[in-house]
Design a protein around this motif. Structure first.
Motif, PDB file in Angstrom:
ATOM      1  N   THR A  86     -31.528 -51.653  -2.383  1.00  0.00           N
ATOM      2  CA  THR A  86     -32.191 -52.847  -2.901  1.00  0.00           C
ATOM      3  C   THR A  86     -31.835 -53.036  -4.372  1.00  0.00           C
ATOM      4  N   ALA A  87     -32.049 -54.271  -4.822  1.00  0.00           N
ATOM      5  CA  ALA A  87     -31.897 -54.625  -6.238  1.00  0.00           C
ATOM      6  C   ALA A  87     -30.519 -54.276  -6.796  1.00  0.00           C
ATOM      7  N   LEU A  88     -29.492 -54.418  -5.968  1.00  0.00           N
ATOM      8  CA  LEU A  88     -28.139 -54.196  -6.477  1.00  0.00           C
ATOM      9  C   LEU A  88     -27.770 -55.336  -7.423  1.00  0.00           C
ATOM     10  N   ASP A  89     -27.312 -54.993  -8.602  1.00  0.00           N
ATOM     11  CA  ASP A  89     -27.087 -55.964  -9.667  1.00  0.00           C
ATOM     12  C   ASP A  89     -25.589 -56.188  -9.873  1.00  0.00           C
ATOM     13  N   PRO A  90     -25.088 -57.414  -9.690  1.00  0.00           N
ATOM     14  CA  PRO A  90     -23.659 -57.675  -9.910  1.00  0.00           C
ATOM     15  C   PRO A  90     -23.268 -57.655 -11.374  1.00  0.00           C
ATOM     16  N   ALA A  91     -24.227 -57.484 -12.265  1.00  0.00           N
ATOM     17  CA  ALA A  91     -23.961 -57.363 -13.706  1.00  0.00           C
ATOM     18  C   ALA A  91     -23.096 -58.500 -14.229  1.00  0.00           C
ATOM     19  N   GLY A  92     -23.341 -59.694 -13.720  1.00  0.00           N
ATOM     20  CA  GLY A  92     -22.653 -60.879 -14.209  1.00  0.00           C
ATOM     21  C   GLY A  92     -21.266 -61.106 -13.664  1.00  0.00           C
ATOM     22  N   ALA A  93     -20.758 -60.199 -12.825  1.00  0.00           N
ATOM     23  CA  ALA A  93     -19.391 -60.319 -12.306  1.00  0.00           C
ATOM     24  C   ALA A  93     -19.379 -61.138 -11.017  1.00  0.00           C
ATOM     25  N   LYS A  94     -18.579 -62.180 -10.986  1.00  0.00           N
ATOM     26  CA  LYS A  94     -18.543 -63.047  -9.807  1.00  0.00           C
ATOM     27  C   LYS A  94     -17.924 -62.352  -8.603  1.00  0.00           C
ATOM     28  N   SER A  95     -17.013 -61.423  -8.830  1.00  0.00           N
ATOM     29  CA  SER A  95     -16.422 -60.695  -7.703  1.00  0.00           C
ATOM     30  C   SER A  95     -17.477 -59.853  -7.008  1.00  0.00           C
ATOM     31  N   ALA A  96     -18.280 -59.135  -7.783  1.00  0.00           N
ATOM     32  CA  ALA A  96     -19.344 -58.316  -7.199  1.00  0.00           C
ATOM     33  C   ALA A  96     -20.390 -59.192  -6.532  1.00  0.00           C
ATOM     34  N   ALA A  97     -20.763 -60.297  -7.168  1.00  0.00           N
ATOM     35  CA  ALA A  97     -21.755 -61.206  -6.594  1.00  0.00           C
ATOM     36  C   ALA A  97     -21.276 -61.763  -5.262  1.00  0.00           C
ATOM     37  N   ALA A  98     -19.984 -62.061  -5.160  1.00  0.00           N
ATOM     38  CA  ALA A  98     -19.436 -62.600  -3.913  1.00  0.00           C
ATOM     39  C   ALA A  98     -19.570 -61.595  -2.776  1.00  0.00           C
ATOM     40  N   LEU A  99     -19.242 -60.322  -3.031  1.00  0.00           N
ATOM     41  CA  LEU A  99     -19.342 -59.310  -1.976  1.00  0.00           C
ATOM     42  C   LEU A  99     -20.793 -59.035  -1.603  1.00  0.00           C
ATOM     43  N   LEU A 100     -21.681 -59.037  -2.570  1.00  0.00           N
ATOM     44  CA  LEU A 100     -23.102 -58.849  -2.260  1.00  0.00           C
ATOM     45  C   LEU A 100     -23.607 -60.003  -1.406  1.00  0.00           C
ATOM     46  N   ALA A 101     -23.169 -61.220  -1.715  1.00  0.00           N
ATOM     47  CA  ALA A 101     -23.605 -62.387  -0.951  1.00  0.00           C
ATOM     48  C   ALA A 101     -23.041 -62.371   0.468  1.00  0.00           C
ATOM     49  N   LEU A 102     -21.742 -62.091   0.608  1.00  0.00           N
ATOM     50  CA  LEU A 102     -21.103 -62.123   1.928  1.00  0.00           C
ATOM     51  C   LEU A 102     -21.602 -61.001   2.824  1.00  0.00           C
ATOM     52  N   SER A 103     -22.017 -59.891   2.232  1.00  0.00           N
ATOM     53  CA  SER A 103     -22.529 -58.769   3.022  1.00  0.00           C
ATOM     54  C   SER A 103     -24.007 -58.924   3.349  1.00  0.00           C
ATOM     55  N   GLY A 104     -24.696 -59.833   2.656  1.00  0.00           N
ATOM     56  CA  GLY A 104     -26.127 -60.005   2.864  1.00  0.00           C
ATOM     57  C   GLY A 104     -26.990 -59.036   2.071  1.00  0.00           C
ATOM     58  N   LEU A 105     -26.375 -58.206   1.225  1.00  0.00           N
ATOM     59  CA  LEU A 105     -27.178 -57.324   0.380  1.00  0.00           C
ATOM     60  C   LEU A 105     -27.960 -58.113  -0.669  1.00  0.00           C
ATOM     61  N   ARG A 106     -27.459 -59.297  -0.995  1.00  0.00           N
ATOM     62  CA  ARG A 106     -28.220 -60.255  -1.791  1.00  0.00           C
ATOM     63  C   ARG A 106     -28.069 -61.627  -1.129  1.00  0.00           C
ATOM     64  N   GLU A 107     -29.057 -62.481  -1.288  1.00  0.00           N
ATOM     65  CA  GLU A 107     -29.004 -63.807  -0.683  1.00  0.00           C
ATOM     66  C   GLU A 107     -27.896 -64.635  -1.336  1.00  0.00           C
ATOM     67  N   PRO A 108     -27.051 -65.307  -0.534  1.00  0.00           N
ATOM     68  CA  PRO A 108     -25.983 -66.117  -1.123  1.00  0.00           C
ATOM     69  C   PRO A 108     -26.491 -67.164  -2.107  1.00  0.00           C
ATOM     70  N   LYS A 109     -27.586 -67.841  -1.777  1.00  0.00           N
ATOM     71  CA  LYS A 109     -28.115 -68.853  -2.694  1.00  0.00           C
ATOM     72  C   LYS A 109     -28.558 -68.224  -4.022  1.00  0.00           C
ATOM     73  N   GLU A 110     -29.128 -67.026  -3.934  1.00  0.00           N
ATOM     74  CA  GLU A 110     -29.556 -66.331  -5.138  1.00  0.00           C
ATOM     75  C   GLU A 110     -28.357 -65.940  -5.988  1.00  0.00           C
ATOM     76  N   MET A 111     -27.300 -65.436  -5.341  1.00  0.00           N
ATOM     77  CA  MET A 111     -26.108 -65.040  -6.078  1.00  0.00           C
ATOM     78  C   MET A 111     -25.410 -66.251  -6.687  1.00  0.00           C
ATOM     79  N   PHE A 112     -25.499 -67.389  -6.011  1.00  0.00           N
ATOM     80  CA  PHE A 112     -24.915 -68.597  -6.597  1.00  0.00           C
ATOM     81  C   PHE A 112     -25.702 -69.022  -7.829  1.00  0.00           C
ATOM     82  N   ALA A 113     -27.005 -69.039  -7.696  1.00  0.00           N
ATOM     83  CA  ALA A 113     -27.852 -69.476  -8.810  1.00  0.00           C
ATOM     84  C   ALA A 113     -27.731 -68.544 -10.009  1.00  0.00           C
ATOM     85  N   ASP A 114     -27.642 -67.238  -9.759  1.00  0.00           N
ATOM     86  CA  ASP A 114     -27.659 -66.261 -10.846  1.00  0.00           C
ATOM     87  C   ASP A 114     -26.279 -66.002 -11.455  1.00  0.00           C
TER      88      ASP A 114
END
Length: 565
Positions: free
Chosen positions: A366-394
Motif C-alpha cells: 500500500t501507499a506506493l509513492d511514484p515520487a513524481g516520476a511519470k514512468s513509475a506512476a504509469a506502472l502503478l496505474a496499469l498494475s492497479g497498485l494505484r488508481e489510474p485516475k489518482e495517478m493522473f491527477a497527482d
C-alpha cells in the motif's frame, strides 16, 4: 536437370557448413540533396539518376563529382542527405580519374553528426563504424559500413576521388503490413507512420534496440517494440527468433541482459506473444524454461513482500531511487499476472500457484509513492497498485509534457487512457512525438525532451550560430551528444496506441478469437485503420463523428473473430 541437381547440392553443402540466407533485402537509395560541399567539382551529378555502374573511362571520364585532396590545404568534400533514416551501407563508384584514391567516409543520423570529428560531442565508432578512411578501387565500386544513418560526408584524403555514383544500400526485413491507421489529423498520421518505420528499421537479424547504437537485443526495450510489431505486422518471425535468441544465451537462473527487471519484461513479452498468436506449441516448448526463470524471479522477494532484486526502469529514473523502487513493484505485479495467464494455458498448476502467491504479496503493498516520476506512476496505474485516475491527477497530468520519455512514454499514454484521459494522451502523442518531426526526424529517438527544441536548429541543417544542436548538445547517461541514437525501437509506442486506443481494437481472448472495439476519437473527426491478426488477416475499423456529435462505427472482421463492441 543437371543444373537443378548442382544447385540443390550447393544449398545442402552450404547448410552443412553452417551457412544461412540473410533474412533481409537490399534496396538501393540515392541521395536526395547536397547539404554542403567544398572544393567539389560537379557535385550536382550525385543527385541525378545513376545506374550504379562505373563507366568505361575513355567514353565518360570527367562526368562524375571530383574531390581532390590537398586543394589549397582545405578539405575537398561533400555532405549528402538520403532523405530519411536508413539502415545499411554505402556504395561508392570511383571512376577512371580516381586511380590510387583514398576517401574518408562519415555517417550521421543528423547533418551535424556527419560533420563531427571522432570524440567531438560524443561522436564515436561504438557498435558500428561511422567514421573511417578507405582505399577506393580504380574504375570500380566499394561498399562500406553497416549502420543507421541519413547523412554521409565524403572527403578526399589522397589523390582524386572521382565519384561516379554514391548510393545507400538499405538492409530491411520484408514484413507485410497488416495493421494501419489514418485520421482527420495529418500530424497524428505522420507520427503513426514514423513509429511504424522506426520499429521496422530495428527488425534486422533480430529485433534490435537501435540501428546505430546499440544494435543489440535488449529484452526490456523489446516490449513496446513487440506491441507495435504485433499490432502492425502480426505474428512476425522476428519476434519468435528474438525470444529464442534471448533464451539461448541466458540460463534461467541468470537475469536477462544481466538486469533483473529485464527478466520481468521477458515474462511480459512471452505473454504478449501468446495472447496474440495463441501459439500453444511455442509456449509448451519453453514451458520448463519459463517455470525455472520464474523460480529465479521469486527469489527476488524481500521479507516485506516487495520485489527487491533490481529496480532499473529507465534512464530518467536513475536519479530517483524511490520512484524506481515503486515502479518496479508495478512491473513485477504485471509480470506475475502474465505468468499466471501462461501457467493456466499450460495447465501447470504448480506454476500457477507460485504466480498467485507472488501476486498476493505484491498486491498487499500500500501507499506506493511514484515520487513524481511519470514512468513509475504509469506502472502503478496499469498494475492497479494505484488508481489510474489518482495517478493522473497527482503525477501523469501535471507539469505538461515534462517527464515524458520515448521508452516509458508508451506506458504513460496507456495509463492516461486507462484513466479515461484519452484527449490528454492524444495531445501527448501530438506534442511530444510530433516535436521530433518538427526538428526533422524521420524516425523516433532513444530519448527526447521538449526543452531541447528551444532555440535549436533542425537535424537536417548545418549548425546555426547562436542556436543549440538538438542532437549533439543534449543527452545523458549512455546517450550523450552524438552517441544518442535517433532511431530506437522502444520509441514506437504510438503505433500500437493509435490502433488499441484511438481505434479501440484490443485482443480479448487468446489468439485474437475475441476482439474488443471501443474507439476513443478525442477531438478527431474520424479515424480508420486495422489491427493485424495472427493468421495474416486483419480487423478493420472506421469511426466518425456524426452531425449530432455521436460516433458511428464500421467494423469488418473474419468470421472466426468474435467482435465485442
Amino acid at each position: 536437370m543437371k543444373r537443378i541437381f548442382l544447385a540443390a547440392a550447393a544449398v545442402i553443402a552450404a547448410e552443412a557448413l553452417g551457412a544461412s540466407a540473410d533474412c533481409r533485402t537490399r534496396t538501393f537509395v540515392g541521395p536526395t540533396r547536397i547539404v554542403w560541399s567544398t572544393n567539389a567539382c560537379g557535385a550536382a551529378v550525385l543527385t541525378s539518376p545513376r545506374l550504379g555502374q562505373v563507366p568505361e573511362g575513355r567514353f565518360l571520364e570527367g562526368t562524375g563529382c571530383r574531390l581532390a585532396a590537398g586543394t589549397n590545404g582545405a578539405p575537398s568534400a561533400v555532405l549528402l542527405d538520403f532523405g530519411r533514416e536508413l539502415h545499411g551501407s554505402l556504395q561508392i563508384g570511383n571512376g577512371a580519374a580516381g586511380r590510387g584514391a583514398r576517401a574518408r567516409v562519415r555517417f550521421g543520423e543528423s547533418a551535424s553528426e556527419a560533420m563531427a570529428e571522432l570524440g567531438e560531442k560524443g561522436a564515436q565508432n561504438d557498435h558500428a563504424i561511422r567514421d573511417s578512411v578507405i582505399d577506393l578501387p580504380w574504375a570500380g565500386s566499394r561498399e562500406i559500413g553497416n549502420t543507421g544513418f541519413r547523412f554521409v560526408r565524403i572527403d578526399a584524403v589522397r589523390g582524386t576521388v572521382d565519384l561516379q555514383f554514391v548510393r545507400a544500400v538499405e538492409l530491411m526485413r520484408p514484413m507485410k503490413r497488416l495493421g494501419a491507421f489514418r485520421s482527420s489529423d495529418e500530424r497524428l498520421n505522420r507520427i503513426f507512420e514514423t513509429a511504424v518505420r522506426t520499429v521496422h528499421l530495428c527488425c534486422q537479424e533480430y529485433l534490435w534496440d537501435g540501428i546505430k547504437r546499440d544494435r543489440l537485443v535488449w529484452i526490456g526495450d523489446l516490449h513496446p517494440e513487440a506491441m507495435a510489431v504485433l499490432n502492425v505486422f502480426g505474428a512476425a518471425p522476428v519476434l519468435r527468433e528474438t525470444f529464442d535468441y534471448s533464451i539461448a544465451v541466458t540460463p534461467p537462473d541468470v537475469w536477462m541482459n544481466t538486469m533483473p527487471t529485464y527478466t520481468l519484461w521477458w515474462l511480459r513479452d512471452l505473454a504478449a506473444w501468446f495472447r496474440f498468436t495463441g501459439d500453444a506449441d511455442y509456449l509448451a516448448r519453453h514451458a520448463d524454461y519459463l517455470e525455472r526463470t520464474f523460480d529465479h524471479v521469486l527469489a527476488g522477494f524481500g521479507a516485506d513482500g516487495r520485489w527487491t532484486a533490481g529496480n532499473f526502469l529507465d534512464w530518467p529514473t536513475e536519479h530517483n531511487a524511490a520512484a524506481a523502487t515503486a515502479g518496479t513493484q508495478g512491473l513485477a505485479l504485471l509480470a506475475a499476472r502474465d505468468v499466471l495467464f501462461l501457467a493456466q494455458a499450460l495447465g501447470r498448476g504448480g506454476l500457477a500457484e507460485k504466480a498467485r502467491t507472488a501476486i498476493a504479496r505484491l498486491e498487499s503493498q500500500t501507499a506506493l509513492d511514484p515520487a513524481g516520476a511519470k514512468s513509475a506512476a504509469a506502472l502503478l496505474a496499469l498494475s492497479g497498485l494505484r488508481e489510474p485516475k489518482e495517478m493522473f491527477a497527482d503525477v501523469l497530468g501535471r507539469r505538461g509534457h515534462e517527464g515524458v520519455s520515448t521508452f516509458y512514454g508508451y506506458y504513460m499514454i496507456e495509463a492516461m487512457s486507462a484513466a479515461g484521459e484519452h484527449q490528454r494522451a492524444l495531445d501527448t502523442v501530438r506534442d511530444y512525438w510530433g516535436a521530433m518531426l518538427d526538428v526533422g526526424a524521420t524516425s523516433f529517438w532513444e530519448d527526447f525532451n521538449l526543452a531541447w527544441t528551444n532555440n535549436c536548429f533542425r537535424i537536417d541543417e548545418l549548425p546555426v550560430a547562436g542556436k543549440k544542436d538538438v542532437h549533439g548538445d543534449y543527452g545523458e547517461f549512455c546517450y550523450e551528444g552524438f552517441r544518442h541514437s535517433l532511431c530506437h525501437g522502444w520509441s514506437a509506442g504510438p503505433a500500437s496506441w493509435c490502433i488499441n486506443r484511438v481505434l479501440g481494437i484490443r485482443v480479448a481472448d487468446v489468439g485474437c478469437r475475441t476482439v474488443e472495439v471501443r474507439p476513443n476519437l478525442g477531438d478527431l473527426e474520424w479515424a480508420e485503420g486495422a489491427m493485424a491478426l495472427p493468421d495474416g488477416n486483419s480487423i478493420f475499423v472506421r469511426v466518425e463523428r456524426g452531425r449530432d456529435g455521436q460516433p458511428s462505427l464500421t467494423v469488418r472482421a473474419p468470421d472466426w473473430v468474435k467482435v465485442v463492441r
